[in-house]
Every structure is written in structure tokens, then in C-alpha cells.
Design a protein around this motif. Structure first.
Motif, PDB file in Angstrom:
ATOM      1  N   ASP A   1       0.830  -1.211   0.000  1.00 28.50           N
ATOM      2  CA  ASP A   1       0.000   0.000   0.000  1.00 28.50           C
ATOM      3  C   ASP A   1       0.864   1.260   0.000  1.00 28.50           C
ATOM      4  N   GLU A   2       2.028   1.178   0.651  1.00 25.31           N
ATOM      5  CA  GLU A   2       2.930   2.335   0.678  1.00 25.31           C
ATOM      6  C   GLU A   2       3.644   2.535  -0.664  1.00 25.31           C
ATOM      7  N   MET A   3       3.890   1.443  -1.356  1.00 27.57           N
ATOM      8  CA  MET A   3       4.584   1.516  -2.650  1.00 27.57           C
ATOM      9  C   MET A   3       3.664   1.916  -3.794  1.00 27.57           C
ATOM     10  N   ARG A   4       2.481   1.369  -3.787  1.00 26.92           N
ATOM     11  CA  ARG A   4       1.631   1.379  -4.990  1.00 26.92           C
ATOM     12  C   ARG A   4       1.384   2.762  -5.595  1.00 26.92           C
ATOM     13  N   PRO A   5       1.089   3.811  -4.777  1.00 25.08           N
ATOM     14  CA  PRO A   5       0.756   5.101  -5.385  1.00 25.08           C
ATOM     15  C   PRO A   5       1.873   5.684  -6.258  1.00 25.08           C
ATOM     16  N   ILE A   6       3.121   5.353  -5.975  1.00 23.44           N
ATOM     17  CA  ILE A   6       4.236   5.988  -6.690  1.00 23.44           C
ATOM     18  C   ILE A   6       4.746   5.147  -7.866  1.00 23.44           C
ATOM     19  N   LEU A   7       4.268   3.932  -8.004  1.00 19.61           N
ATOM     20  CA  LEU A   7       4.801   3.039  -9.043  1.00 19.61           C
ATOM     21  C   LEU A   7       4.636   3.597 -10.465  1.00 19.61           C
TER      22      LEU A   7
END
Length: 466
Positions: free
Chosen positions: A27-33
Motif C-alpha cells: 500500500d505504501e509503494m503502490r501510489p508511486i509506481l
């Protein structure tokens, strides 16, 4: 003739493994991928290493699902993983059929580049993984576990790199897990490799000792093709050189990466918020962010240091840290100078702790240390003396063959054991690596699936290639 340097971004794997025990969530990674997918990295290291263990042990995440999401959100970027050769992502050597199956599933779910290493630099432990990766059409990055000792020199490393190239490696990585590379050593080693192999050379150096930026610049001048860096909020300390700093340093030179600092700044802002959160909740300890030049004396990687501290704390012997740090090089010498990286760092470190706490060297010997001396982890860089072998093993003789040759195929047995948990083919591999932890994880996950979907959906025998 100089050429643009390529960047492997490690913020999604090694950076958070080094600074916050691999606790970054999907969840912490997904927005910036999607923004990361626009940068133009050579590759993004995002899987393997300790991520698999952390996902099921602490985060209640399916590591295979994580990989599929990463693949979906970063369609333009090569995804890279760290793979422990015959140990896969676990802590023991596995039979060849398990290694082959793991490689097949990793590539099917989205991995493009497998960085394959062996803690002892024993090429026999990489044979199966390299062959399987080639068969799946993925890129093999053969790895040199970099260390210092009387037997490790540039000739040793160049010969090993040549062996890896002949075995089918598509590139070579100098894996400097403890931050031991000095600028001069980096320059000389890269020059030696470039004179020996025709394939690209990647430099991976941790910042623990404070040397990485200087060493990387000298490595680039000597011809390094790819550099591992981490986005600045999760760089430095026991992590890596900051990505943006290297991009800025090379701008306008013959090595210019071509990456855009404005685009990188968008990515930086996301991880800066996460960093604040991790510091506020204590996930990042200030100790991990500083320079520890002790690593140059004792060659102890950052992750190993925190592990030792915990072992001593649990035993109420925190005051013995200095003694343990002095004992580690002696244990290392006794056991044939293994590089200190998973699993040998844990094996040597734990044995050193016992030697100090019990007040007598080798009064108690761990099962793993016996295995190291016995040859279960491969051939040690220097031979172990017959006297020491006898002291540790008694009358038992060490093996000289490839340890995996002593193992029976194990996939059928593992499939049978894991059958009651399996909702996707990959679950068998999760179980294989963490048979104690995986069942609890599966139970939670499977209950969630049953709860969300009403009736339990059986995905057995369905793979999820992308």
C-alpha cells in the motif's frame, strides 16, 4: 569510450531492507509506481532478498501478489530480484527441482532480471539457478559477494566473474554488502573485470562505511556500466548512495544518465513522507542512518550488526558487543574466510556470540556452523584446516561434492505437504521456504478469501502469469 551510466533503483527492496527491516508495504509503494515507471531506470530491484520472508511473517501480504501488482503498475520497467542461488529465498539449500520451479514462477509472474549470488562464491551453487533463468528467457546477473581476506583479491574476483560469464551470466554485479569497497579498490576491481569479461558490470555498494559515493564515482571512471542507488529519503546509512545525487553528479558529463531530476523529485516527495512516518514510529533507528566506519575493521554488514545486538540483548550481554566484533574475524578465519552475507553472516555471527557468551571458543557449536564446516553451504574460499574440521565435526568427514547433488527431488513431497493450504501454484514455493511461518499466513489469507468471496474459491493448479 565512455557511455551513459545505467541506474538500478533499489528503494523498493534493498533500501527498506537495510533501513527498516523490510517493512515497507504494498500500500505504501503502490501510489508511486506509475511515476517510477516513467523515470527510465535500467531496472527496479523490488523483490527477493528478505522481502518474501517479511511479507508473510510481518505484513500479511502474499509476495506473489505483490510481484504481480508491481508488474502491472510498472509495465515499461525491468523488474529485478535478488536470489540466493541454491537457497532460493530461504535459509537452506534446496533440491534442483525446487530451484527450477521457483525461477519459472518468478519469471512467469513478472521478474525480468535475477541477480543470483552465493554466499561463498561457489559457482556450483549457482549452476541450477543460472540454467533455469536462461531457460525462462530472463536476464542472469551473476554476483560476486565482495569481501576482504588473504585469499580474496582482484585476480580471484576476475576469475570468478569469468566463470559466471561462461556459465551463462548476462551481466556481473559486484555485491559490496558491507560497504568495504574503497575508491582505489573499486577502480582497480572494475578495471580487472572489464579486462576479463565482455558483459556489463554493475556496482552495488552499501553506504555503511561512508565510502560508497567516492567508490562509485571511481568505478564509473573505470568503466562500470550500471550502478545501484536508492531514492534519497531511504539512502545513506546502511542503505545506498542517493539516486538523485548520482544523476546530478553525472549531468553534462560523458557518463550522463539521462534521467530527469524533476521527475525524480516527484518520486522523492513520496518517499520523503514515508521516511517521516518511519522515523516517527521508530521503524528507522537513527543508528541505521549514520556512518559506521567499524565495518572497515570487522566487515560486519549493517543488518548483521543489528542482529548481533538483538542476540546479545536477549542474553542480557549487550556489554559484550565489542568482544563479539573482535571474535567475528577469528571465526571467519577458522571457517575458511566466508564473505559475510546471508546466510554465512548469521552463521558466523551467531557462533561468535556463543564463543564470547560461554567464555570458551566452540564449547557449543551451532548446527549451521557445523554445516558450514561440513561443506553443506559449498566450498569455502580458503580450505579449512583438518585440525579445526576435526574439532568441529569429530570423526565425520566433510563433503567435497556439490551439496545439492546429495538431495533428492523434493517438489512432489512439498506439494503433498502444502496441498491443504494451496490456492495458487506458487503457494507451494512459499511453503517450501518458510514451512513454519507459511501455514499461519495461508490460514489468515484463505479465511479472508473465503470471507470476501462468500464461498471459498479454489485457485489450485491455476498459475498467474502476467
Amino acid at each position: 569510450m565512455a557511455k551513459p551510466v545505467k541506474i538500478t533503483e533499489v528503494v523498493l527492496r534493498d533500501a527498506h531492507q537495510s533501513l527498516l527491516a523490510t517493512r515497507m508495504t504494498m500500500d505504501e509503494m503502490r501510489p508511486i509506481l506509475p511515476a517510477m515507471d516513467e523515470i527510465g531506470y535500467y531496472s527496479v530491484e523490488c523483490w527477493g532478498g528478505a522481502t518474501f520472508d517479511a511479507c508473510i511473517r510481518f505484513l500479511d501480504e502474499d509476495p506473489w501478489e505483490r510481484l504481480r501488482i508491481l508488474r502491472k503498475e510498472m509495465p515499461k520497467t525491468k523488474l529485478q530480484m535478488l536470489f540466493r542461488g541454491q537457497n532460493m529465498l530461504g535459509y537452506r539449500p534446496y533440491a534442483d527441482d525446487a530451484v527450477e520451479y521457483f525461477v519459472q514462477k518468478s519469471v512467469a509472474n513478472g521478474i525480468d532480471i535475477l541477480r543470483i549470488f552465493d554466499a561463498l562464491n561457489d559457482p556450483r551453487n549457482l549452476e541450477t539457478a543460472i540454467r533455469a533463468t536462461r531457460k525462462e528467457g530472463a536476464h542472469v546477473q551473476g554476483c560476486i559477494s565482495y569481501t576482504l581476506s588473504p585469499v580474496h583479491n582482484n585476480e580471484y574476483f576476475a576469475n570468478y566473474a569469468k566463470t559466471l560469464e561462461e556459465m551463462g551470466a548476462n551481466s556481473i554485479c559486484i555485491k559490496d554488502m558491507a560497504g568495504l569497497l574503497t575508491p582505489t579498490a573499486a577502480s582497480e576491481l572494475v578495471s580487472a573485470l572489464k579486462a576479463t569479461v565482455k558483459i556489463p558490470v554493475d556496482v552495488h555498494s552499501h553506504y555503511t562505511s561512508g565510502l560508497a559515493s567516492m567508490s562509485i564515482l571511481k568505478a564509473i571512471e573505470a568503466g562500470a556500466d550500471i550502478i545501484d542507488t536508492a531514492m534519497s529519503p531511504l539512502a545513506l546509512g546502511t542503505s545506498h548512495m542517493p539516486t538523485e545525487s548520482l544523476v546530478a553528479a553525472l549531468q553534462g558529463t560523458e557518463y550522463d544518465t539521462g534521467l530527469d531530476l524533476k521527475k525524480l523529485n516527484v518520486v522523492r516527495a513520496h518517499f520523503a513522507k514515508l521516511r517521516e512516518k518511519y522515523i516517527a514510529n521508530g521503524q528507522i533507528s537513527p543508528k541505521m542512518l549514520g556512518v559506521d566506519a567499524n565495518t572497515l575493521l570487522y566487515q560486519v554488514p549493517g543488518g548483521m550488526l543489528s542482529n548481533l545486538l538483538k542476540q546479545l540483548k536477549d542474553a542480557g550481554k549487550e556489554d559484550k558487543l565489542e568482544e563479539v566484533l573482535q571474535e567475528i574475524p577469528r571465526v571467519r578465519k577458522d571457517s575458511g574466510y566466508p564473505p559475510l552475507v546471508t546466510p554465512t553472516s548469521q552463521i558466523v555471527g551467531t557462533q561468535a556470540v556463543f564463543n564470547v557468551i560461554l567464555g570458551e571458543r566452540y564449547k557449543m557449536v551451532t548446527k549451521e556452523f557445523k554445516g558450514l564446516v561440513h561443506g553443506d553451504y559449498g566450498k569455502t574460499p580458503a580450505p579449512i584446516s583438518p585440525e579445526f574440521t576435526k574439532q568441529i565435526l569429530g570423526d565425520e568427514q566433510p563433503i567435497t561434492c556439490r551439496f545439492a547433488d546429495t538431495l533428492e527431488p523434493e517438489m512432489d513431497k512439498l506439494k503433498a505437504e502444502a496441498s491443504k493450504y494451496v490456492v495458487q501454484e506458487e503457494d507451494v514455493l512459499t511453503y517450501a521456504m518458510f514451512p513454519q511461518v507459511a501455514p499461519k499466513f495461508f490460514e489468515k489469507r484463505n479465511n479472508k478469501i473465503a470471507g470476501v468471496d462468500g464461498d471459498h474459491v479454489d485457485f489450485a493448479n491455476k498459475s498467474h502469469p502476467v
